[in-house]
Design a protein around this motif. Structure first.
Motif, mmCIF file in Angstrom:
data_model
loop_
_atom_site.group_PDB
_atom_site.id
_atom_site.type_symbol
_atom_site.label_atom_id
_atom_site.label_comp_id
_atom_site.label_asym_id
_atom_site.label_seq_id
_atom_site.Cartn_x
_atom_site.Cartn_y
_atom_site.Cartn_z
ATOM 1 N N SER A 153 45.947 85.366 116.097
ATOM 2 C CA SER A 153 45.489 84.107 115.506
ATOM 3 C C SER A 153 45.913 82.956 116.418
ATOM 4 O O SER A 153 46.766 83.120 117.293
ATOM 5 C CB SER A 153 46.077 83.929 114.106
ATOM 6 O OG SER A 153 47.492 83.884 114.172
ATOM 7 N N ARG A 154 45.324 81.797 116.235
ATOM 8 C CA ARG A 154 45.621 80.673 117.132
ATOM 9 C C ARG A 154 47.059 80.215 116.959
ATOM 10 O O ARG A 154 47.525 80.008 115.837
ATOM 11 C CB ARG A 154 44.667 79.515 116.869
ATOM 12 C CG ARG A 154 44.824 78.403 117.898
ATOM 13 C CD ARG A 154 43.637 77.481 117.926
ATOM 14 N NE ARG A 154 43.788 76.488 118.993
ATOM 15 C CZ ARG A 154 42.884 76.247 119.916
ATOM 16 N NH1 ARG A 154 41.751 76.942 119.929
ATOM 17 N NH2 ARG A 154 43.065 75.313 120.828
ATOM 18 N N HIS A 155 47.765 80.062 118.074
ATOM 19 C CA HIS A 155 49.168 79.672 118.051
ATOM 20 C C HIS A 155 49.286 78.162 118.233
ATOM 21 O O HIS A 155 48.704 77.585 119.161
ATOM 22 C CB HIS A 155 49.945 80.390 119.172
ATOM 23 C CG HIS A 155 50.013 81.865 118.980
ATOM 24 N ND1 HIS A 155 51.069 82.488 118.373
ATOM 25 C CD2 HIS A 155 49.135 82.849 119.292
ATOM 26 C CE1 HIS A 155 50.851 83.787 118.325
ATOM 27 N NE2 HIS A 155 49.675 84.032 118.881
ATOM 28 N N PRO A 156 50.035 77.516 117.372
ATOM 29 C CA PRO A 156 50.175 76.054 117.488
ATOM 30 C C PRO A 156 50.955 75.674 118.746
ATOM 31 O O PRO A 156 52.010 76.234 119.027
ATOM 32 C CB PRO A 156 50.934 75.676 116.213
ATOM 33 C CG PRO A 156 51.673 76.924 115.818
ATOM 34 C CD PRO A 156 50.796 78.062 116.235
ATOM 35 N N LEU A 157 50.405 74.742 119.496
ATOM 36 C CA LEU A 157 51.063 74.208 120.684
ATOM 37 C C LEU A 157 51.224 72.699 120.516
ATOM 38 O O LEU A 157 50.549 72.065 119.705
ATOM 39 C CB LEU A 157 50.235 74.502 121.939
ATOM 40 C CG LEU A 157 49.998 75.970 122.283
ATOM 41 C CD1 LEU A 157 49.016 76.076 123.459
ATOM 42 C CD2 LEU A 157 51.300 76.673 122.635
ATOM 43 N N THR A 158 52.121 72.153 121.304
ATOM 44 C CA THR A 158 52.276 70.690 121.301
ATOM 45 C C THR A 158 50.977 70.042 121.772
ATOM 46 O O THR A 158 50.432 70.408 122.819
ATOM 47 C CB THR A 158 53.438 70.277 122.223
ATOM 48 O OG1 THR A 158 54.643 70.895 121.756
ATOM 49 C CG2 THR A 158 53.595 68.768 122.245
ATOM 50 N N ARG A 159 50.465 69.113 120.998
ATOM 51 C CA ARG A 159 49.191 68.469 121.314
ATOM 52 C C ARG A 159 49.344 67.500 122.478
ATOM 53 O O ARG A 159 50.346 66.796 122.588
ATOM 54 C CB ARG A 159 48.659 67.711 120.095
ATOM 55 C CG ARG A 159 48.382 68.578 118.884
ATOM 56 C CD ARG A 159 47.191 69.485 119.091
ATOM 57 N NE ARG A 159 45.963 68.714 119.286
ATOM 58 C CZ ARG A 159 44.805 69.265 119.629
ATOM 59 N NH1 ARG A 159 44.716 70.574 119.838
ATOM 60 N NH2 ARG A 159 43.736 68.507 119.781
ATOM 61 N N LEU A 160 48.363 67.499 123.330
ATOM 62 C CA LEU A 160 48.316 66.566 124.443
ATOM 63 C C LEU A 160 46.948 65.897 124.437
ATOM 64 O O LEU A 160 45.914 66.585 124.500
ATOM 65 C CB LEU A 160 48.546 67.289 125.768
ATOM 66 C CG LEU A 160 48.611 66.396 127.013
ATOM 67 C CD1 LEU A 160 49.807 65.438 126.939
ATOM 68 C CD2 LEU A 160 48.703 67.246 128.280
ATOM 69 N N THR A 161 46.939 64.568 124.370
ATOM 70 C CA THR A 161 45.679 63.832 124.306
ATOM 71 C C THR A 161 44.825 64.118 125.531
ATOM 72 O O THR A 161 45.301 64.087 126.669
ATOM 73 C CB THR A 161 45.944 62.319 124.204
ATOM 74 O OG1 THR A 161 46.733 62.070 123.038
ATOM 75 C CG2 THR A 161 44.634 61.539 124.109
ATOM 76 N N GLY A 162 43.557 64.458 125.275
ATOM 77 C CA GLY A 162 42.627 64.681 126.374
ATOM 78 C C GLY A 162 42.556 66.121 126.843
ATOM 79 O O GLY A 162 41.823 66.427 127.794
ATOM 80 N N GLU A 163 43.318 67.013 126.225
ATOM 81 C CA GLU A 163 43.284 68.434 126.621
ATOM 82 C C GLU A 163 43.156 69.326 125.400
ATOM 83 O O GLU A 163 43.644 68.990 124.314
ATOM 84 C CB GLU A 163 44.554 68.836 127.375
ATOM 85 C CG GLU A 163 44.627 68.332 128.794
ATOM 86 C CD GLU A 163 45.826 68.925 129.550
ATOM 87 O OE1 GLU A 163 46.051 68.495 130.678
ATOM 88 O OE2 GLU A 163 46.519 69.810 128.983
ATOM 89 N N ASP A 164 42.494 70.453 125.614
ATOM 90 C CA ASP A 164 42.489 71.519 124.612
ATOM 91 C C ASP A 164 43.261 72.698 125.217
ATOM 92 O O ASP A 164 42.875 73.232 126.267
ATOM 93 C CB ASP A 164 41.063 71.949 124.271
ATOM 94 C CG ASP A 164 41.052 73.113 123.296
ATOM 95 O OD1 ASP A 164 41.623 72.976 122.201
ATOM 96 O OD2 ASP A 164 40.491 74.171 123.643
ATOM 97 N N ASN A 165 44.343 73.097 124.569
ATOM 98 C CA ASN A 165 45.197 74.161 125.102
ATOM 99 C C ASN A 165 45.294 75.304 124.101
ATOM 100 O O ASN A 165 45.451 75.082 122.899
ATOM 101 C CB ASN A 165 46.594 73.624 125.403
ATOM 102 C CG ASN A 165 46.555 72.572 126.492
ATOM 103 O OD1 ASN A 165 46.153 72.850 127.615
ATOM 104 N ND2 ASN A 165 46.931 71.332 126.159
#
Length: 515
Positions: A153-165
């Motif tokens: 399942s999708r693992h939560p990562l620290t969000r960064l504006t302007g990127e999809d990680n």
């Protein structure tokens, strides 16, 4: 998402209808003895001139079956088949791979008594031990099916504006699965299905003493519709094909459960880079133990004695988690020892086909000779309190054996015997008991029987084992409840039946896209 995981219940053999059902299964299995089992590569059954024979350790005149033996060329063929199949299998959705395991577990549940009966005949397990082995196999498959759904399942990562990680886990490749003979269904099934549900393909080399149970498990996978070539079954001697499988440049990982000596050799061979090899091979190994139960001066002494006997003599001590060392505070040493001897006198040993027997034979001639040699060593290192004798010559029977007053550095206290032998050592105080408990090169399981919370907390921090139990026996880990694996020479602490296990058969990949 499937419902919450729940362990498969054990059969209640105190009920006559359950005993009758199991007896029927035994009778039906006995009608199938003596058959031949082929090598299976990509679904093709291959019969070879060289064969191995599986015998009943309770009755060495009874042949369980004969099994074709692979040579180096067939080992090579199996690996290349697994490589080719990997290209399609790795693209199957994890949820779909999980469904194969759910289906296989359902089939095994319907055939539970049948497989337990095979365990009684081929590995010499009691009805209860065989039933637990089959239940654990069901547990492993259902647990790993649920775990792969969580892992992918999708693992939560620290969000960064302007990127999809996105971080996700991809399978490794071709794995060599080398399971042990002492849990020839549960551990074999667990190791195999953990690898395939993670998207890998497998070359399965079953234990030489219990290859028929593995062949019967291949029937389960086939009935579940598993694509041909995902699991390839190649019995054979370690000296003939073991090194070929481990050293092959297309082998990506080795999953092994067995002796310290073989595990270290596998690790050494796997570490050597071969021409054309693109990766560092991963080794997942569980290599045994020299496990202790520590008894404190204020312990429940009846609980202590019962725990020692159950942990030492269940399945004739042929568990890597078995108690082979009882470390007892000097104030209660004599009392605990006397009670263990009394309980041991009550143990019945014989042809485990009979329901009323507690334990049966050791697995084969090699184990029989080794254990008897350790008993002779024990007679020079401690005081023989009970046992130390052979049982009926009809099978590989050895009486449960207790030695007292053994020095902590003696061979009986340091070397893995893997049989129904337990050595008692006297501790001056609790600190001394922990010192003795930690004085081996192993670190698999251990137990502390004590009412002293301060001592339990001290053991929690200082007793250096992978699985530590308080006020209970040191055997009997349950899937999802007691993730299993040990420290030091007990292996890589892989924690089978735990939430991190499938990560050992995958690798994490990060994809980052600028938006």
């Amino acid at each position: 998402m499937q419902q919450a995981y729940k362990n498969e219940p054990f059969t209640d053999f105190s009920k006559k209808e359950n005993r009758d059902d199991f007896q029927t299964a035994l009778n039906e299995v006995e009608q199938q003895l003596g058959k031949h089992y082929d090598i299976i590569i990509r679904g093709e059954r291959i019969r070879t001139k060289k064969t191995g024979t599986s015998i009943n350790p309770s009755n060495i005149e009874e042949v369980i079956g004969t099994v074709s033996q692979a040579d180096k060329s067939l080992a090579e063929q199996a690996i290349h088949t697994a490589v080719e199949t990997f290209e399609t299998w790795k693209k199957v959705k994890p949820s779909a791979r999980a469904r194969y395991l759910y289906k296989a577990s359902a089939i095994l549940r319907r055939r539970k008594h049948e497989f337990s009966a095979w365990l009684v005949k081929e590995s010499g397990k009691s009805w209860a031990e065989a039933d637990a082995d089959t239940a654990e196999a069901i547990d492993f498959m259902e647990y790993y099916a649920r775990q792969i759904e969580k892992l992918t399942s999708r693992h939560p990562l620290t969000r960064l504006t302007g990127e999809d990680n996105e971080l996700y886990y991809v399978p490794l490749g071709v794995g060599i699965v080398i399971p042990p003979w002492n849990f020839p269904l549960a551990i074999m099934a667990g190791m195999t299905t953990a690898a395939i549900v993670s998207g890998n393909t497998v070359v399965l080399k079953p234990a030489s003493t219990t290859p028929v149970i593995a062949a019967k498990f291949m029937e389960i996978l086939d009935d579940a519709g598993l694509p041909e070539g995902v699991v390839n079954y190649i019995p054979g001697s370690g000296s003939e094909i073991g090194d070929v499988l481990v050293e092959h440049p297309l082998t990506r990982f080795i999953s092994f459960t067995g002796s310290r000596e073989v595990g270290l050799r596998i690790n050494e061979l796997a570490a050597k880079h071969q021409p054309g090899q693109k990766w560092m091979k991963r080794v997942v190994a569980e290599m045994g133990g020299k496990d202790s139960i520590v008894v404190d001066h204020d312990a429940d002494l009846e609980l202590a004695a019962q725990s020692i006997v159950a942990s030492a003599f269940g399945f004739s001590g042929q568990k890597c988690s078995a108690c082979s060392r009882a470390i007892v505070h000097e104030e209660v040493y004599d009392e605990v020892l006397a009670r263990v001897v009394a309980l041991t006198k009550e143990i019945t040993v014989g042809d485990i086909r009979e329901y009323g027997l507690y334990t049966g034979p050791v697995v084969d001639q090699q184990a029989y000779d080794k254990i008897l040699s350790y008993i002779e060593i024990g007679k020079t290192e401690g005081k023989l309190m009970i046992g130390g004798e052979k049982g009926s010559d009809k099978g590989y029977f050895i009486q449960p054996t207790v030695f007292a007053d053994v020095d902590p550095q003696a061979r009986l206290m340091q070397e893995e015997i893997f049989g129904p032998v337990v050595a008692f050592a006297k501790a001056k105080d609790f600190d001394h008991a922990l010192e003795i408990a930690n004085n081996t090169e192993y670190g698999l399981t251990g137990a502390v029987i004590s009412r002293n919370r301060e001592h339990l907390e001290k053991a929690r921090e200082e007793f250096h084992v992978g699985n530590l139990y308080f006020n209970r026996k040191c055997t009997g880990a349950l899937v999802g409840v007691h993730p299993f694996g040990g420290f030091n020479m007990s292996g890589t602490d892989s924690k089978a039946g735990g939430p991190d296990y499938l990560q050992l058969f995958t690798q994490a990949k990060l994809v980052s896209e600028l938006l």
